[in-house]
Design a protein around this motif. Structure first.
Motif, PDB file in Angstrom:
ATOM      1  N   PRO A  27      38.919  45.398  41.383  1.00 57.49           N
ATOM      2  CA  PRO A  27      38.923  46.521  40.433  1.00 57.49           C
ATOM      3  C   PRO A  27      40.311  47.133  40.218  1.00 57.49           C
ATOM      4  N   GLY A  28      41.112  47.230  41.271  1.00 56.07           N
ATOM      5  CA  GLY A  28      42.451  47.790  41.127  1.00 56.07           C
ATOM      6  C   GLY A  28      43.325  46.918  40.245  1.00 56.07           C
ATOM      7  N   GLN A  29      43.216  45.620  40.447  1.00 59.10           N
ATOM      8  CA  GLN A  29      44.003  44.691  39.630  1.00 59.10           C
ATOM      9  C   GLN A  29      43.524  44.718  38.171  1.00 59.10           C
ATOM     10  N   MET A  30      42.212  44.817  37.984  1.00 58.87           N
ATOM     11  CA  MET A  30      41.662  44.885  36.626  1.00 58.87           C
ATOM     12  C   MET A  30      42.189  46.116  35.895  1.00 58.87           C
ATOM     13  N   ASP A  31      42.220  47.247  36.579  1.00 60.68           N
ATOM     14  CA  ASP A  31      42.746  48.466  35.964  1.00 60.68           C
ATOM     15  C   ASP A  31      44.225  48.313  35.632  1.00 60.68           C
ATOM     16  N   ALA A  32      44.976  47.699  36.533  1.00 52.64           N
ATOM     17  CA  ALA A  32      46.408  47.509  36.298  1.00 52.64           C
ATOM     18  C   ALA A  32      46.648  46.595  35.104  1.00 52.64           C
ATOM     19  N   TRP A  33      45.919  45.478  35.019  1.00 57.23           N
ATOM     20  CA  TRP A  33      46.086  44.567  33.872  1.00 57.23           C
ATOM     21  C   TRP A  33      45.673  45.257  32.581  1.00 57.23           C
ATOM     22  N   ALA A  34      44.592  46.008  32.631  1.00 53.48           N
ATOM     23  CA  ALA A  34      44.118  46.704  31.428  1.00 53.48           C
ATOM     24  C   ALA A  34      45.170  47.684  30.919  1.00 53.48           C
ATOM     25  N   ARG A  35      45.794  48.425  31.837  1.00 54.16           N
ATOM     26  CA  ARG A  35      46.855  49.354  31.432  1.00 54.16           C
ATOM     27  C   ARG A  35      48.053  48.594  30.870  1.00 54.16           C
ATOM     28  N   LYS A  36      48.459  47.557  31.554  1.00 57.20           N
ATOM     29  CA  LYS A  36      49.640  46.793  31.132  1.00 57.20           C
ATOM     30  C   LYS A  36      49.439  46.157  29.763  1.00 57.20           C
ATOM     31  N   LEU A  37      48.226  45.663  29.510  1.00 64.42           N
ATOM     32  CA  LEU A  37      47.959  44.986  28.243  1.00 64.42           C
ATOM     33  C   LEU A  37      47.347  45.902  27.186  1.00 64.42           C
ATOM     34  N   ASP A  38      47.129  47.160  27.556  1.00 64.34           N
ATOM     35  CA  ASP A  38      46.591  48.172  26.639  1.00 64.34           C
ATOM     36  C   ASP A  38      45.224  47.765  26.075  1.00 64.34           C
ATOM     37  N   VAL A  39      44.343  47.333  26.968  1.00 65.42           N
ATOM     38  CA  VAL A  39      42.984  46.961  26.611  1.00 65.42           C
ATOM     39  C   VAL A  39      42.035  47.492  27.679  1.00 65.42           C
ATOM     40  N   SER A  40      40.749  47.306  27.472  1.00 64.85           N
ATOM     41  CA  SER A  40      39.772  47.748  28.471  1.00 64.85           C
ATOM     42  C   SER A  40      39.574  46.658  29.526  1.00 64.85           C
ATOM     43  N   PRO A  41      39.091  47.041  30.714  1.00 64.10           N
ATOM     44  CA  PRO A  41      38.765  46.025  31.712  1.00 64.10           C
ATOM     45  C   PRO A  41      37.747  45.003  31.199  1.00 64.10           C
ATOM     46  N   GLN A  42      36.808  45.447  30.365  1.00 65.40           N
ATOM     47  CA  GLN A  42      35.822  44.523  29.794  1.00 65.40           C
ATOM     48  C   GLN A  42      36.513  43.478  28.913  1.00 65.40           C
ATOM     49  N   GLN A  43      37.512  43.885  28.159  1.00 65.37           N
ATOM     50  CA  GLN A  43      38.247  42.927  27.331  1.00 65.37           C
ATOM     51  C   GLN A  43      38.991  41.913  28.206  1.00 65.37           C
ATOM     52  N   ILE A  44      39.495  42.376  29.343  1.00 67.72           N
ATOM     53  CA  ILE A  44      40.145  41.458  30.284  1.00 67.72           C
ATOM     54  C   ILE A  44      39.126  40.434  30.780  1.00 67.72           C
ATOM     55  N   ARG A  45      37.937  40.896  31.171  1.00 66.77           N
ATOM     56  CA  ARG A  45      36.892  39.985  31.655  1.00 66.77           C
ATOM     57  C   ARG A  45      36.534  38.951  30.588  1.00 66.77           C
ATOM     58  N   GLU A  46      36.380  39.407  29.346  1.00 69.57           N
ATOM     59  CA  GLU A  46      36.035  38.492  28.256  1.00 69.57           C
ATOM     60  C   GLU A  46      37.142  37.462  28.035  1.00 69.57           C
ATOM     61  N   ALA A  47      38.392  37.907  28.112  1.00 67.42           N
ATOM     62  CA  ALA A  47      39.515  36.994  27.932  1.00 67.42           C
ATOM     63  C   ALA A  47      39.557  35.958  29.050  1.00 67.42           C
ATOM     64  N   VAL A  48      39.341  36.400  30.286  1.00 69.31           N
ATOM     65  CA  VAL A  48      39.333  35.467  31.419  1.00 69.31           C
ATOM     66  C   VAL A  48      38.195  34.461  31.261  1.00 69.31           C
ATOM     67  N   ALA A  49      37.042  34.915  30.797  1.00 68.03           N
ATOM     68  CA  ALA A  49      35.920  33.999  30.579  1.00 68.03           C
ATOM     69  C   ALA A  49      36.268  32.962  29.512  1.00 68.03           C
ATOM     70  N   ALA A  50      37.062  33.357  28.525  1.00 69.73           N
ATOM     71  CA  ALA A  50      37.411  32.453  27.429  1.00 69.73           C
ATOM     72  C   ALA A  50      38.543  31.492  27.772  1.00 69.73           C
ATOM     73  N   VAL A  51      39.570  31.976  28.509  1.00 67.75           N
ATOM     74  CA  VAL A  51      40.777  31.150  28.690  1.00 67.75           C
ATOM     75  C   VAL A  51      41.185  30.919  30.133  1.00 67.75           C
ATOM     76  N   GLY A  52      40.471  31.496  31.085  1.00 67.03           N
ATOM     77  CA  GLY A  52      40.830  31.314  32.489  1.00 67.03           C
ATOM     78  C   GLY A  52      41.656  32.476  33.016  1.00 67.03           C
ATOM     79  N   THR A  53      42.155  32.326  34.238  1.00 73.06           N
ATOM     80  CA  THR A  53      42.778  33.442  34.939  1.00 73.06           C
ATOM     81  C   THR A  53      44.289  33.554  34.779  1.00 73.06           C
TER      82      THR A  53
END
Length: 76
Positions: A23-49
């Motif tokens: 969760p901490g890493q998800m929040d950090a990536w979301a802030r860095k990329l200016d998106v929601s954690p859910q968008q990060i999850r969807e992107a990882v599901a689509a293109v990998g980690t």
């Protein structure tokens, strides 16, 4: 995004990876990329980690083309 994120390695290596189980890493990536954690999850599901792939995927989902703009304006 105030500061352009770029995770691609010049040598072609994967670079940082996104851990959706942290969760901490998800929040950090979301802030860095200016998106929601859910968008990060969807992107990882689509293109990998790979953070570079996630970044490119998210940029593509926010980008519009001229064709998109003219279509939505009804000028096609």
């Amino acid at each position: 995004m105030s500061e352009e994120a770029s995770f691609a390695s010049p040598s072609g290596e994967l670079g940082p990876l996104v851990d959706v189980g942290d969760p901490g890493q998800m929040d950090a990536w979301a802030r860095k990329l200016d998106v929601s954690p859910q968008q990060i999850r969807e992107a990882v599901a689509a293109v990998g980690t790979s953070a570079a792939n996630v970044e490119e995927y998210l940029k593509g989902t926010r980008a519009t083309t001229n064709a998109d703009r003219t279509s939505s304006a009804g000028t096609n």
